[in-house]
Design a protein around this motif. Sequence first.
Motif, PDB file in Angstrom:
ATOM      1  N   ALA A 177       0.760  -1.315  -0.004  1.00 18.81           N
ATOM      2  CA  ALA A 177       0.104  -0.023  -0.179  1.00 18.81           C
ATOM      3  C   ALA A 177       0.730   1.234  -0.147  1.00 18.81           C
ATOM      4  CB  ALA A 177      -1.055  -0.008   1.131  1.00 18.81           C
ATOM      5  N   LEU A 178       2.023   1.205   0.421  1.00 15.07           N
ATOM      6  CA  LEU A 178       2.850   2.342   0.935  1.00 15.07           C
ATOM      7  C   LEU A 178       3.863   2.493  -0.366  1.00 15.07           C
ATOM      8  CD1 LEU A 178       3.490   4.515   2.855  1.00 15.07           C
ATOM      9  CD2 LEU A 178       5.238   3.124   3.779  1.00 15.07           C
ATOM     10  N   ILE A 179       4.116   1.446  -1.134  1.00 15.01           N
ATOM     11  CA  ILE A 179       5.306   1.536  -1.941  1.00 15.01           C
ATOM     12  C   ILE A 179       5.237   2.576  -3.207  1.00 15.01           C
ATOM     13  CG2 ILE A 179       4.804  -0.318  -3.526  1.00 15.01           C
ATOM     14  CD1 ILE A 179       7.463  -1.336  -3.360  1.00 15.01           C
ATOM     15  N   PHE A 180       4.040   2.810  -3.566  1.00 13.62           N
ATOM     16  CA  PHE A 180       3.562   3.782  -4.442  1.00 13.62           C
ATOM     17  C   PHE A 180       3.657   5.263  -4.118  1.00 13.62           C
ATOM     18  CE2 PHE A 180       2.137  -0.288  -6.158  1.00 13.62           C
ATOM     19  CZ  PHE A 180       2.818  -0.458  -7.307  1.00 13.62           C
ATOM     20  N   GLU A 181       3.439   5.099  -2.650  1.00 10.40           N
ATOM     21  CA  GLU A 181       3.305   6.525  -2.225  1.00 10.40           C
ATOM     22  C   GLU A 181       4.591   7.419  -1.629  1.00 10.40           C
ATOM     23  OE1 GLU A 181       0.231   6.167   1.005  1.00 10.40           O
ATOM     24  OE2 GLU A 181      -1.174   5.189  -0.571  1.00 10.40           O
ATOM     25  N   ASN A 182       5.416   6.400  -0.989  1.00 12.30           N
ATOM     26  CA  ASN A 182       6.458   7.090  -0.517  1.00 12.30           C
ATOM     27  C   ASN A 182       7.514   5.755  -0.359  1.00 12.30           C
ATOM     28  OD1 ASN A 182       8.481   7.868   1.370  1.00 12.30           O
ATOM     29  ND2 ASN A 182       7.065   9.159   2.545  1.00 12.30           N
ATOM     30  N   GLU A 225      10.926   5.787   0.419  1.00 14.93           N
ATOM     31  CA  GLU A 225      11.754   6.047   1.583  1.00 14.93           C
ATOM     32  C   GLU A 225      11.019   5.281   2.718  1.00 14.93           C
ATOM     33  OE1 GLU A 225      14.073   9.019   4.405  1.00 14.93           O
ATOM     34  OE2 GLU A 225      13.154   9.785   2.617  1.00 14.93           O
ATOM     35  N   SER A 226       9.715   5.514   2.991  1.00 14.31           N
ATOM     36  CA  SER A 226       8.876   4.716   4.145  1.00 14.31           C
ATOM     37  C   SER A 226       8.839   3.528   3.785  1.00 14.31           C
ATOM     38  CB  SER A 226       7.548   5.547   4.268  1.00 14.31           C
ATOM     39  OG  SER A 226       7.634   6.991   4.616  1.00 14.31           O
ATOM     40  N   ALA A 227       8.465   3.020   2.732  1.00 16.75           N
ATOM     41  CA  ALA A 227       8.499   1.658   2.126  1.00 16.75           C
ATOM     42  C   ALA A 227       9.771   0.720   2.624  1.00 16.75           C
ATOM     43  CB  ALA A 227       8.071   1.401   0.766  1.00 16.75           C
ATOM     44  N   ALA A 228      10.816   1.413   2.306  1.00 13.69           N
ATOM     45  CA  ALA A 228      12.078   0.871   2.574  1.00 13.69           C
ATOM     46  C   ALA A 228      12.540   0.884   4.043  1.00 13.69           C
ATOM     47  CB  ALA A 228      13.370   1.934   1.735  1.00 13.69           C
ATOM     48  N   ARG A 229      12.086   1.758   4.912  1.00 15.15           N
ATOM     49  CA  ARG A 229      12.238   1.620   6.464  1.00 15.15           C
ATOM     50  C   ARG A 229      10.993   0.558   6.652  1.00 15.15           C
ATOM     51  NH1 ARG A 229      11.692   7.340   6.389  1.00 15.15           N
ATOM     52  NH2 ARG A 229       9.605   6.851   7.415  1.00 15.15           N
ATOM     53  N   MET A 230      10.000   0.241   6.135  1.00 16.80           N
ATOM     54  CA  MET A 230       9.037  -0.578   6.617  1.00 16.80           C
ATOM     55  C   MET A 230       9.710  -2.070   6.215  1.00 16.80           C
ATOM     56  SD  MET A 230       5.060  -1.205   5.189  1.00 16.80           S
ATOM     57  CE  MET A 230       4.579   0.517   5.959  1.00 16.80           C
ATOM     58  N   VAL A 231      10.326  -2.085   5.268  1.00 17.15           N
ATOM     59  CA  VAL A 231      10.851  -3.231   4.940  1.00 17.15           C
ATOM     60  C   VAL A 231      11.978  -3.847   5.923  1.00 17.15           C
ATOM     61  CG1 VAL A 231      12.517  -4.495   2.999  1.00 17.15           C
ATOM     62  CG2 VAL A 231      10.332  -3.406   2.312  1.00 17.15           C
ATOM     63  N   ASP A 232      13.026  -2.806   6.246  1.00 16.96           N
ATOM     64  CA  ASP A 232      13.799  -2.870   7.234  1.00 16.96           C
ATOM     65  C   ASP A 232      12.997  -3.657   8.502  1.00 16.96           C
ATOM     66  OD1 ASP A 232      16.010  -2.360   5.809  1.00 16.96           O
ATOM     67  OD2 ASP A 232      16.059  -0.243   6.260  1.00 16.96           O
ATOM     68  N   ILE A 272       4.211   4.128  10.122  1.00 16.76           N
ATOM     69  CA  ILE A 272       4.523   4.662   8.613  1.00 16.76           C
ATOM     70  C   ILE A 272       3.102   4.872   7.883  1.00 16.76           C
ATOM     71  CG2 ILE A 272       5.838   4.476   6.304  1.00 16.76           C
ATOM     72  CD1 ILE A 272       8.044   2.930   8.191  1.00 16.76           C
ATOM     73  N   ARG A 273       2.424   3.639   7.843  1.00 18.73           N
ATOM     74  CA  ARG A 273       1.218   3.467   7.148  1.00 18.73           C
ATOM     75  C   ARG A 273       0.180   4.695   7.642  1.00 18.73           C
ATOM     76  NH1 ARG A 273      -2.689  -2.032   7.170  1.00 18.73           N
ATOM     77  NH2 ARG A 273      -4.161  -1.098   5.773  1.00 18.73           N
ATOM     78  N   PHE A 274      -0.221   4.441   8.942  1.00 18.12           N
ATOM     79  CA  PHE A 274      -1.234   5.211   9.396  1.00 18.12           C
ATOM     80  C   PHE A 274      -1.057   6.518  10.063  1.00 18.12           C
ATOM     81  CE2 PHE A 274      -2.665   0.842  10.047  1.00 18.12           C
ATOM     82  CZ  PHE A 274      -3.791   0.888   9.196  1.00 18.12           C
ATOM     83  N   GLU A 275       0.332   6.925  10.242  1.00 18.90           N
ATOM     84  CA  GLU A 275       0.861   8.319  10.728  1.00 18.90           C
ATOM     85  C   GLU A 275       0.021   8.618  11.990  1.00 18.90           C
ATOM     86  OE1 GLU A 275       0.079  10.759   7.237  1.00 18.90           O
ATOM     87  OE2 GLU A 275       1.973   9.890   6.409  1.00 18.90           O
TER      88      GLU A 275
END
Length: 344
Positions: A179-184, A186-193, A229-232
């Motif tokens: 859901a996040l990878i197309f929006e941000n 950098e945030s998606a990369a942190r989420m993968v970590d 990251i997803r819901f802020e």
Amino acid sequence: MQTSKAPLLARINWYWPLQLLGWSGIIGFVMLANGPFLTRPGAVATCILDGVAGLLLTDLWRRFLKGRRWNTRAVDWRQVAVALLVLGPLQTACVALIARVLLKEDDSGSWLPMLLLFWTGVMMAWQISYMAATALRRANRFESEALRLDVLAKDAELKALQAQVNPHFFFNSLNSVRALIFENQESAARMVDQLATLMRYTLASSYADTVPLKDELEAVQAYLAIEKIRFEERLSVALDIAPGMETVAIPPMSLQTLVENAVKYGVERSSSGSEIRISARHAGGRAAIEVANRGALAMLGNSTRIGLGNARKRLLHAKGGDASLELVERDGWVRATLDFPLAA
């Protein structure tokens, strides 16, 4: 799960100690019964050899039973018949021969009926005792095997329950990444970590029945970092962990399941989000770990509650029947509580 070793007394082979003790008792009884005659040359040796002959004869019979595996059968009264018709007469013959050689008895024939009656009774008593001992040993072995299989079955069920948790959790997490990878990015990369951190924890904890609450909390915080990251601002977290609770052991992924439910039904389904409160406390020898979110139980109406049922089963496996996982609604908060004795 590891099975403990059998107690030392259960691992000792008691055959020879009991065999020697029993036949020593028979020798003592024979000597006592023949007390007035023990002053004769060779009388004491005769009594001792009578017992030795009985010991050797019964041991040979036992070896025959083991060789044919007859000692593994249920109670077989034909063995008593052998003691009555074969062992008793053979022992009587040995005793008569020993008396003739050592005591030079020529009139031993007059004693034969009494000797036959006595030694047949001794052999029957030995056979019945041996059958009782082997039956008891078989019962203990069957009980031990049943307990071992029960432990293995519970261990297999626990592993199966843990295997159900992990795919469910990672499926939800990967959906969050997608859901996040197309929006941000950098945030998606942190989420993968964070997801990689969770994967390491999950793989390590899958081999354990329980983990310290501290380790589970670290995994939960990595999960919440993903969801943050997803819901802020729709997601906020409050922790209240009482001193000493960090080392309390809980089933792996059990707290994670409760937090995931709170995110799914308290944050995701609310336009304004929700605060998630995680608390852990202890009192009166019991521990209580609670996850609360704003909402109502009615919001779970379409849920099969597989995750909660799974967590409840794993808690009972790890902590025993006195443990519980309760889900209640109170004052506008849905509260899921793990409750169990600290000594478990």
